[in-house]
Design an enzyme around this catalytic site. Structure first.
Site, mmCIF file in Angstrom:
data_model
loop_
_atom_site.group_PDB
_atom_site.id
_atom_site.type_symbol
_atom_site.label_atom_id
_atom_site.label_comp_id
_atom_site.label_asym_id
_atom_site.label_seq_id
_atom_site.Cartn_x
_atom_site.Cartn_y
_atom_site.Cartn_z
ATOM 1 N N LYS A 233 0.533 4.715 6.728
ATOM 2 C CA LYS A 233 -0.020 5.545 5.650
ATOM 3 C C LYS A 233 0.562 6.944 5.744
ATOM 4 O O LYS A 233 1.185 7.321 6.726
ATOM 5 C CB LYS A 233 -1.554 5.641 5.751
ATOM 6 N N SER B 296 0.792 -1.233 0.000
ATOM 7 C CA SER B 296 0.000 0.000 0.000
ATOM 8 C C SER B 296 0.825 1.284 0.000
ATOM 9 O O SER B 296 0.305 2.338 -0.327
ATOM 10 C CB SER B 296 -0.977 0.022 1.174
#
Length: 173
Positions: A82, A39
């Site tokens: 993230k 990701s």
């Protein structure tokens, strides 16, 4: 015999102090993490090892562009990593494959392709951040209800550097 006892006592005290210091450092200052999954590509690769500063957010709030580790809201035994896209009071919107923060299109040179999903205009609530993976089309992040706006209370720390593999050693924004 007493000198042997004194030496043993010194060793035991040294070991106890080292263990206590290691515990305190890991608990409150820095922790090591392994990136798991794609990701955050291309910035971070799966299986890279990171140093995460756990102390910094006790001094200040997360800032746009920082990469952070947080507890996954749906299952807090899991950690996610993230990038902070928007902070409290900012508006966030994704349209036509572009990210807009406060109605300004973001220049994101760290992503490989345009974002395929849309996200309606929303304001980031106080005490939370809006996060996204750099590999936008393969990331479970704030666009999804199970993550949503990440509360400060779930943030574990700021990713500071990649230390392994050593050939990929780098500091992070």
């Amino acid at each position: 015999m007493s000198s042997l006892g004194e030496e043993a006592k010194d060793w035991i005290i040294s070991i106890v102090v080292a263990v206590v210091l290691a515990f305190l450092i890991r608990q409150f200052i820095v922790e090591l993490y392994i990136v798991d999954g794609p990701s955050m590509r291309p910035t971070l690769q799966s299986q890279e090892r990171l140093v995460v500063n756990k102390f910094i957010y006790s001094l200040r709030a997360p800032e746009k562009g920082e990469i952070l580790v947080f507890k996954y809201p749906r299952d807090q035994s899991r950690d996610f990593i993230k990038r902070v896209i928007a902070t409290p009071g900012d508006t966030i919107e994704i349209k036509d494959g572009r990210v807009y923060v406060n109605d300004q299109m973001q220049s994101e040179d760290y992503i490989l392709e345009k974002t395929r999903s849309e996200y309606p205009k929303a304001t980031v609530p106080d005490g939370t951040v809006f996060v996204m993976g750099d590999n936008r089309n393969n990331s479970e992040d704030s666009r999804f209800a199970d993550v949503g706006f990440v509360p400060y209370s779930l943030i574990k720390g700021k990713a500071m550097l990649v230390f392994w593999p050593f050939s990929q050693f780098k500091t992070l924004p």
